[in-house]
Motif scaffolding. Structure first.
Motif, PDB file in Angstrom:
ATOM      1  N   LEU A 150       0.652  -1.149  -0.054  1.00  0.00           N
ATOM      2  CA  LEU A 150       0.024   0.055  -0.052  1.00  0.00           C
ATOM      3  C   LEU A 150       0.804   1.227  -0.020  1.00  0.00           C
ATOM      4  N   ILE A 151       0.312   2.341  -0.589  1.00  0.00           N
ATOM      5  CA  ILE A 151       1.042   3.579  -0.511  1.00  0.00           C
ATOM      6  C   ILE A 151       0.101   4.617  -0.307  1.00  0.00           C
ATOM      7  N   LEU A 152       0.595   5.631   0.970  1.00  0.00           N
ATOM      8  CA  LEU A 152      -0.113   6.626   1.123  1.00  0.00           C
ATOM      9  C   LEU A 152      -0.240   7.669  -0.200  1.00  0.00           C
ATOM     10  N   GLU A 153      -1.297   8.500  -0.063  1.00  0.00           N
ATOM     11  CA  GLU A 153      -1.391   9.391  -1.318  1.00  0.00           C
ATOM     12  C   GLU A 153      -0.345  10.289  -1.819  1.00  0.00           C
ATOM     13  N   ASN A 154       0.344  10.849  -0.792  1.00  0.00           N
ATOM     14  CA  ASN A 154       1.444  11.693  -0.819  1.00  0.00           C
ATOM     15  C   ASN A 154       2.816  11.282  -0.875  1.00  0.00           C
ATOM     16  N   ALA A 155       2.889   9.867  -0.501  1.00  0.00           N
ATOM     17  CA  ALA A 155       4.151   9.152  -0.379  1.00  0.00           C
ATOM     18  C   ALA A 155       4.728   8.987  -1.914  1.00  0.00           C
ATOM     19  N   TYR A 156       6.011   8.449  -1.838  1.00  0.00           N
ATOM     20  CA  TYR A 156       6.610   8.003  -3.251  1.00  0.00           C
ATOM     21  C   TYR A 156       7.402   6.902  -2.834  1.00  0.00           C
ATOM     22  N   TYR A 157       7.708   5.921  -4.049  1.00  0.00           N
ATOM     23  CA  TYR A 157       8.447   4.842  -3.895  1.00  0.00           C
ATOM     24  C   TYR A 157       9.499   4.614  -5.170  1.00  0.00           C
ATOM     25  N   SER A 158      10.791   4.865  -5.149  1.00  0.00           N
ATOM     26  CA  SER A 158      11.791   4.997  -6.205  1.00  0.00           C
ATOM     27  C   SER A 158      12.962   4.250  -5.973  1.00  0.00           C
ATOM     28  N   VAL A 159      13.532   3.893  -7.108  1.00  0.00           N
ATOM     29  CA  VAL A 159      14.716   3.322  -7.153  1.00  0.00           C
ATOM     30  C   VAL A 159      15.903   4.447  -6.665  1.00  0.00           C
ATOM     31  N   ILE A 160      15.735   5.752  -6.999  1.00  0.00           N
ATOM     32  CA  ILE A 160      16.774   6.651  -6.475  1.00  0.00           C
ATOM     33  C   ILE A 160      15.997   8.002  -6.260  1.00  0.00           C
ATOM     34  N   SER A 161      16.691   8.792  -5.476  1.00  0.00           N
ATOM     35  CA  SER A 161      15.960  10.069  -5.022  1.00  0.00           C
ATOM     36  C   SER A 161      15.843  11.116  -6.374  1.00  0.00           C
ATOM     37  N   PRO A 162      14.982  11.968  -6.630  1.00  0.00           N
ATOM     38  CA  PRO A 162      14.897  12.827  -7.838  1.00  0.00           C
ATOM     39  C   PRO A 162      16.258  13.584  -7.761  1.00  0.00           C
ATOM     40  N   GLU A 163      16.926  13.944  -6.433  1.00  0.00           N
ATOM     41  CA  GLU A 163      18.197  14.796  -6.586  1.00  0.00           C
ATOM     42  C   GLU A 163      19.212  13.823  -7.088  1.00  0.00           C
ATOM     43  N   GLY A 164      19.209  12.625  -6.779  1.00  0.00           N
ATOM     44  CA  GLY A 164      20.417  11.707  -7.089  1.00  0.00           C
ATOM     45  C   GLY A 164      20.045  11.571  -8.617  1.00  0.00           C
ATOM     46  N   CYS A 165      19.018  11.145  -9.200  1.00  0.00           N
ATOM     47  CA  CYS A 165      18.610  11.080 -10.677  1.00  0.00           C
ATOM     48  C   CYS A 165      18.860  12.244 -11.389  1.00  0.00           C
ATOM     49  N   ALA A 166      18.718  13.384 -10.769  1.00  0.00           N
ATOM     50  CA  ALA A 166      19.242  14.732 -11.674  1.00  0.00           C
ATOM     51  C   ALA A 166      20.661  15.000 -11.519  1.00  0.00           C
ATOM     52  N   ALA A 167      21.335  14.728 -10.554  1.00  0.00           N
ATOM     53  CA  ALA A 167      22.621  14.868 -10.667  1.00  0.00           C
ATOM     54  C   ALA A 167      23.469  13.771 -11.770  1.00  0.00           C
ATOM     55  N   ILE A 168      22.655  12.769 -11.832  1.00  0.00           N
ATOM     56  CA  ILE A 168      23.272  11.828 -12.896  1.00  0.00           C
ATOM     57  C   ILE A 168      22.960  11.864 -14.306  1.00  0.00           C
ATOM     58  N   LEU A 169      21.833  12.286 -14.384  1.00  0.00           N
ATOM     59  CA  LEU A 169      21.246  12.420 -16.000  1.00  0.00           C
ATOM     60  C   LEU A 169      21.268  14.086 -16.488  1.00  0.00           C
ATOM     61  N   TRP A 170      21.343  14.816 -15.607  1.00  0.00           N
ATOM     62  CA  TRP A 170      21.356  16.411 -15.866  1.00  0.00           C
ATOM     63  C   TRP A 170      22.567  16.859 -15.446  1.00  0.00           C
ATOM     64  N   LYS A 171      23.408  16.233 -14.556  1.00  0.00           N
ATOM     65  CA  LYS A 171      24.420  16.925 -13.929  1.00  0.00           C
ATOM     66  C   LYS A 171      24.235  18.022 -13.080  1.00  0.00           C
ATOM     67  N   ASP A 172      22.970  18.066 -12.494  1.00  0.00           N
ATOM     68  CA  ASP A 172      22.578  19.191 -11.836  1.00  0.00           C
ATOM     69  C   ASP A 172      21.541  18.867 -10.965  1.00  0.00           C
ATOM     70  N   ARG A 173      21.876  18.823  -9.357  1.00  0.00           N
ATOM     71  CA  ARG A 173      20.696  18.438  -8.604  1.00  0.00           C
ATOM     72  C   ARG A 173      19.398  19.243  -8.596  1.00  0.00           C
ATOM     73  N   SER A 174      19.658  20.632  -9.180  1.00  0.00           N
ATOM     74  CA  SER A 174      18.478  21.502  -9.257  1.00  0.00           C
ATOM     75  C   SER A 174      17.370  21.096 -10.191  1.00  0.00           C
ATOM     76  N   ALA A 175      17.760  20.054 -10.976  1.00  0.00           N
ATOM     77  CA  ALA A 175      16.685  19.478 -11.748  1.00  0.00           C
ATOM     78  C   ALA A 175      15.926  18.436 -11.300  1.00  0.00           C
ATOM     79  N   ALA A 176      15.869  18.342  -9.931  1.00  0.00           N
ATOM     80  CA  ALA A 176      15.003  17.342  -9.292  1.00  0.00           C
ATOM     81  C   ALA A 176      13.580  17.322  -9.702  1.00  0.00           C
ATOM     82  N   ALA A 177      12.931  18.334  -9.955  1.00  0.00           N
ATOM     83  CA  ALA A 177      11.476  18.474 -10.208  1.00  0.00           C
ATOM     84  C   ALA A 177      11.088  17.726 -11.493  1.00  0.00           C
ATOM     85  N   LYS A 178      12.275  17.835 -12.625  1.00  0.00           N
ATOM     86  CA  LYS A 178      12.114  17.221 -13.822  1.00  0.00           C
ATOM     87  C   LYS A 178      12.270  15.775 -13.492  1.00  0.00           C
ATOM     88  N   ALA A 179      13.330  15.397 -12.708  1.00  0.00           N
ATOM     89  CA  ALA A 179      13.649  14.063 -12.640  1.00  0.00           C
ATOM     90  C   ALA A 179      12.404  13.334 -11.833  1.00  0.00           C
TER      91      ALA A 179
END
Length: 330
Positions: free
Chosen positions: A212-241
């Motif tokens: 089960l998951i609460l409505e405003n929870a999230y479940y992910s293989v990586i944090s948005p910041e970590g994904c942004a740092a890898i794909l966009w080389k910029d943690r500020s792209a977390a929203a896009k990630a």
């Protein structure tokens, strides 16, 4: 209100003005104005929280006023008796667990626990467990299996602790053993993501018959910041990630990675702990009673099939293959 998120500020400002008006010595003279502001506040809250972006939901999942595992245990369970230690190395306070009851059912409840202030966060390691935390969880689950108790896990962690000490004590092995053993326990297992569901740290107590998951929870293989740092080389792209990762409850349900979305009160769980806990309790009990009716062999079969079904994808056929398929169908 402290700890306001950016998108909560207009609502908080309206609430402040409304409270000031209600406390005015001549408040009865402003009855119509108060009613108008209450309607406007409710509408604003509904508009904001019905159109949240994935990144805004991540922010809500991390809200410091959101209820944590021990809060849900206090509100939704009874007769909780906490157990400590992994009997191998140490006590990890990022993982809590023990015997409890939920609406008359005896269970083993286990979860990751964050702190409310700096001192407690250091003590709880910000909810990021070391290997001994996962080994403690495994010890408790083996005890539940021995006594025939259902297992309920509450997940709220940014991930397992990635430090040198954790690596030296084999964090990957500890999580891997949990994944293997949880697939084989002959008792019902229910997991609920109540906040952050970060990577293997979450999955280490997340193999279950129902997730089960609460409505405003999230479940992910990586944090948005970590994904942004890898794909966009910029943690500020977390929203896009966060958008690309498909980590919200709605996305996960559509991908059949979770079994149910547990609704939160308007404004998020941090605004109404009691209602959130009551809703979660009702859904946990409902799924538990369904699972208790299943024979052990069917329970294990369905659990295996559930996880084997993950990861399906569609592949666009090449031109020759498409032509051959069309010829066969003709």
């Amino acid at each position: 209100m402290k700890h306001q998120l950016d998108f909560e500020k207009p609502i908080a400002e309206l609430q402040r003005k409304l409270d000031e008006l209600k406390q005015h010595p001549q408040a009865h003279s402003f009855k119509e104005e108060i009613e108008r502001m209450e309607k406007k506040l409710e509408e604003s809250r509904r508009q904001v929280f019905s159109s949240l972006t994935p990144w805004q939901r991540v922010q809500l999942a991390r809200h410091p006023k959101r209820p944590y595992t021990l809060d849900y245990i206090q509100l939704a369970f009874t007769d909780f008796s906490e157990l400590h230690g992994d009997r191998l190395y140490a006590e990890d306070r990022a993982v809590v667990g023990g015997f409890a009851r939920i609406q008359g059912h005896r269970v083993m409840v286990i979860g990751t626990q964050k702190g409310r202030d700096t001192k407690e966060n250091i003590r709880r390691n910000f909810g990021c467990a070391h290997p001994e935390g996962y080994r403690k969880a495994l010890r408790l689950m083996r005890m539940a299996h021995k006594f025939g108790l259902p297992i309920i896990t509450l997940i709220d962690t940014a991930g397992a602790y990635p430090g040198i000490g954790a690596e030296e004590r084999h964090i990957a092995e500890a999580i891997a053993v949990n994944l293997r053993e949880m697939m084989l326990f002959e008792v019902p297992i229910i997991a609920a993501v109540i906040g952050e569901g970060g990577s293997g740290g979450a999955l280490g107590i997340g193999v279950a018959d129902r997730v089960l998951i609460l409505e405003n929870a999230y479940y992910s293989v990586i944090s948005p910041e970590g994904c942004a740092a890898i794909l966009w080389k910029d943690r500020s792209a977390a929203a896009k990630a966060a958008e690309a990762l498909k980590i919200t409850a709605k996305d996960l349900f559509e991908l059949k990675l979770v079994d149910e979305i547990v609704p939160e009160p308007l404004g998020g769980a941090h605004n109404d702990w009691a209602t959130t806990a009551a809703t979660l309790k009702e859904r946990l009990v409902c799924h538990l009673e369904e699972l208790l009716k299943l024979p052990t062999s069917e329970l294990l079969k369905k659990r295996y099939e559930k996880f084997r079904a993950f990861g399906h994808f569609l592949e666009k056929p090449t031109a020759p293959a498409a032509a051959e398929a069309a010829a066969k169908s003709a």
